[in-house]
Design a protein around this motif. Structure first.
Motif, short mmCIF file in Angstrom:
data_model
loop_
_atom_site.label_atom_id
_atom_site.label_comp_id
_atom_site.label_asym_id
_atom_site.label_seq_id
_atom_site.Cartn_x
_atom_site.Cartn_y
_atom_site.Cartn_z
N TRP A 70 0.83 -1.20 0.00
CA TRP A 70 0.00 0.00 0.00
C TRP A 70 0.86 1.25 0.00
CZ3 TRP A 70 0.09 3.55 4.07
CH2 TRP A 70 0.68 3.11 5.27
N LEU A 71 0.29 2.32 -0.53
CA LEU A 71 0.92 3.64 -0.47
C LEU A 71 -0.18 4.69 -0.51
CD1 LEU A 71 0.76 5.05 -3.53
CD2 LEU A 71 2.67 3.51 -3.97
N ARG A 72 0.20 5.91 -0.14
CA ARG A 72 -0.69 7.06 -0.27
C ARG A 72 -0.03 8.09 -1.18
NH1 ARG A 72 -5.05 7.07 3.13
NH2 ARG A 72 -4.97 5.63 4.90
N ASP A 73 -0.83 8.67 -2.07
CA ASP A 73 -0.28 9.68 -2.96
C ASP A 73 -0.23 11.03 -2.25
OD1 ASP A 73 -2.85 10.76 -3.00
OD2 ASP A 73 -3.24 10.25 -5.10
N GLU A 74 0.08 12.07 -3.00
CA GLU A 74 0.25 13.40 -2.40
C GLU A 74 -1.06 14.00 -1.89
OE1 GLU A 74 3.85 14.89 -5.29
OE2 GLU A 74 1.97 14.09 -6.10
N LYS A 75 -2.18 13.44 -2.34
CA LYS A 75 -3.48 13.90 -1.85
C LYS A 75 -4.05 12.96 -0.80
CE LYS A 75 -4.72 16.35 -6.10
NZ LYS A 75 -5.73 16.49 -7.19
N GLU A 76 -3.19 12.07 -0.27
CA GLU A 76 -3.57 11.10 0.76
C GLU A 76 -4.57 10.06 0.26
OE1 GLU A 76 -2.27 10.61 3.91
OE2 GLU A 76 -0.79 11.99 3.07
N GLN A 77 -4.64 9.88 -1.06
CA GLN A 77 -5.46 8.81 -1.61
C GLN A 77 -4.73 7.48 -1.41
OE1 GLN A 77 -8.53 8.82 -2.84
NE2 GLN A 77 -8.84 11.02 -2.66
N LEU A 78 -5.47 6.47 -0.99
CA LEU A 78 -4.88 5.17 -0.67
C LEU A 78 -4.95 4.23 -1.87
CD1 LEU A 78 -3.78 3.15 1.47
CD2 LEU A 78 -6.17 2.63 2.03
N PHE A 79 -3.83 3.56 -2.15
CA PHE A 79 -3.75 2.52 -3.17
C PHE A 79 -3.28 1.24 -2.50
CE2 PHE A 79 -3.54 6.49 -5.35
CZ PHE A 79 -4.12 6.28 -6.60
N ARG A 80 -3.94 0.10 -2.80
CA ARG A 80 -3.64 -1.16 -2.11
C ARG A 80 -3.62 -2.32 -3.10
NH1 ARG A 80 -8.38 -1.98 1.98
NH2 ARG A 80 -9.51 -1.75 0.01
N SER A 81 -2.88 -3.36 -2.74
CA SER A 81 -2.91 -4.61 -3.49
C SER A 81 -2.61 -5.76 -2.53
CB SER A 81 -1.88 -4.60 -4.62
OG SER A 81 -0.55 -4.55 -4.08
N SER A 82 -2.98 -6.97 -2.93
CA SER A 82 -2.65 -8.14 -2.11
C SER A 82 -2.58 -9.37 -3.01
CB SER A 82 -3.68 -8.36 -1.00
OG SER A 82 -4.94 -8.72 -1.55
N ALA A 83 -1.85 -10.36 -2.56
CA ALA A 83 -1.73 -11.63 -3.27
C ALA A 83 -1.47 -12.74 -2.27
CB ALA A 83 -0.62 -11.57 -4.32
#
Length: 453
Positions: A70-83
């Motif tokens: 996971w990470l957050r962009d400069e606008k604090e939007q969350l991006f996630r992945s899993s496997a």
């Protein structure tokens, strides 16, 4: 445990039902005595388009685990992945060799956790604005058992963080306000000379720097060029002036570290047809990459001296409504070869430079495969062989540098609502990994070799 027994266990886990990852972890005869740890290489820093090796140690033999990124962009939007993964007989896991059994992707994909990062908020696209002073912090976590993202336990077994930068040490970022030219110059470290590139994005407007900054890390001197909706430039592209782009070409050629005499242009979407027009009309543009572009001038009029290419028209009634607010606009732009539109076609057969035409065959923004076919036919009918064509099945419109998260749909500022970009996650991501070095090879070949003629 013998290799034969391990193979049987792996095959049974891989062949289990799609609901298997929702079950609690299977009981194991014993847990590993050593602490679980996640090792990232390189660590703690890397470039965004640099491969990252992910390994886990300290697990129990054949332990079921879920890997999450996971990470957050400069606008604090969350991006996630899993496997979902299975440790080997020694309790180790290496994403370069271990296949994912489910989750956001399957199979052996060393960078799958990165390119499958998905926005928590629908229709959000990952774009890095500040490429110089801050990285994106990528967090990699490992959890006991097979779970969906929504059901993961509160605490991971282990976690590690990788800081993914867009500029390596020594790359210079210089804002440009020279005459009418507005943009940012990225200069690699060293004396050069370097191939000079103008980098153009599409109808989103503004100034997009992430691709230009990454190219500079690979030894290109790049001008990320704004052409509307930035600084004191026009607010729209209803009437674009190709002399502006010619001024940018001359500015770049005057940089002391740029290989002379020619420069390149790299454009995506609307930037793709602008790059084709630059190679056709503007002197010293000797290598062009058009990604998801059109063989005709699109959207607004393009003027150059006493020449005007009208903007290719649109048919609003051809919009397809997919779900909720999401639309497919791939059929909206009219066909360039229809009699009424022929004045819009870019006469690329007049260009002296070389073209790399890139197609995502599942493009939902516009009919890129058709436009590429028409461009190639026009070149060949005029006896020209100065092109390469790369076409990727199941790839969409937004072909970005390696490891950028797949974006199937996002809010389009020009349209005013979310649009589909097309593509399927895994083939699109693999297309980006394949394309990025090919772009660099093409540009280097035709700019460095041209300088020796």
């Amino acid at each position: 445990m013998s290799d034969a027994l391990l193979s049987v266990v792996l095959s049974r886990v891989a062949g289990s039902s799609s609901r298997s990852f929702l079950r609690r972890p299977l009981p194991l005869p014993h847990r590993a005595a050593m602490a679980v740890s996640v090792q990232l290489q390189p660590s703690p820093d890397s470039l965004f388009d640099q491969p990252l090796r992910v390994r886990v140690s300290g697990l129990a033999p054949l332990q079921q685990v879920t890997m999450k990124a996971w990470l957050r962009d400069e606008k604090e939007q969350l991006f996630r992945s899993s496997a979902l993964y299975l440790a080997d007989a020694r309790g180790h896991l290496d994403l370069a060799h271990s296949p994912a059994l489910g989750g956001h992707y399957t199979g052996t994909q060393p960078m799958g956790l990165v390119w499958s990062l998905s926005p928590h908020t629908p229709f959000t696209r990952l774009v890095k604005r500040d490429v110089a002073s801050s990285p994106l912090s990528l967090h990699i976590e490992v959890f006991d058992g097979h779970w969906s993202l929504e059901q993961l336990p509160r605490q991971p077994l282990a976690t590690s963080t990788n800081q993914r930068w867009f500029m390596k040490k020594g790359v210079s970022r210089i804002p440009v306000r020279d005459g009418r030219v507005r943009g940012t110059l990225f200069i690699p470290p060293g004396d050069g000379p370097f191939p000079g590139i103008i980098d153009l994005y599409g109808s989103v407007g503004g100034l997009v720097e992430h691709r230009a900054s990454l190219l500079a890390n690979h030894g290109f001197l790049v001008l990320a060029l704004g052409y509307f909706g930035f600084d004191d430039l026009p607010k729209d592209f209803i009437n674009l002036d190709l002399e502006y782009f010619e001024e940018a070409v001359n500015f770049l050629r005057q940089q002391p570290k740029v290989i002379s005499p020619g420069v390149g242009a790299l454009g995506i979407s609307k930037g793709g047809d602008l790059a084709l027009s630059m190679a056709t009309f503007v002197p010293h543009v000797t290598a062009v990459v058009s990604i998801g572009g059109c063989n005709a001038n699109t959207l607004g009029n393009l003027h150059y001296k006493d020449i005007t290419l009208p903007g290719l028209g649109i048919s609003i009634e051809k919009i397809k409504f997919l779900e909720s607010e999401l639309i497919d606009i791939s059929e909206v732009i009219n066909n360039p070869v229809d009699e009424a539109n022929k004045d819009c076609i870019i006469p690329i057969e007049k260009a002296e430079g070389y073209f790399l035409i890139v197609v995502g065959e599942d493009d939902k923004n516009w009919r890129t495969p058709l436009y590429a076919q028409q461009a190639v036919e026009r070149l060949e009918e005029n006896g020209r062989e100065n092109y390469e064509l790369i076409s990727y099945p199941e790839a969409g419109h937004l072909l970005e540098p390696s490891y950028f998260p797949f974006c199937s749909a996002s809010f389009h500022r020009l349209v005013g609502q979310p649009v589909a970009w097309g593509g399927k996650m895994k083939p699109h991501a693999l297309a980006q990994i394949d394309l990025w070095p090919k772009i660099q090879t093409f540009l280097r070949k035709h700019l460095e070799n041209h300088s020796k003629l």
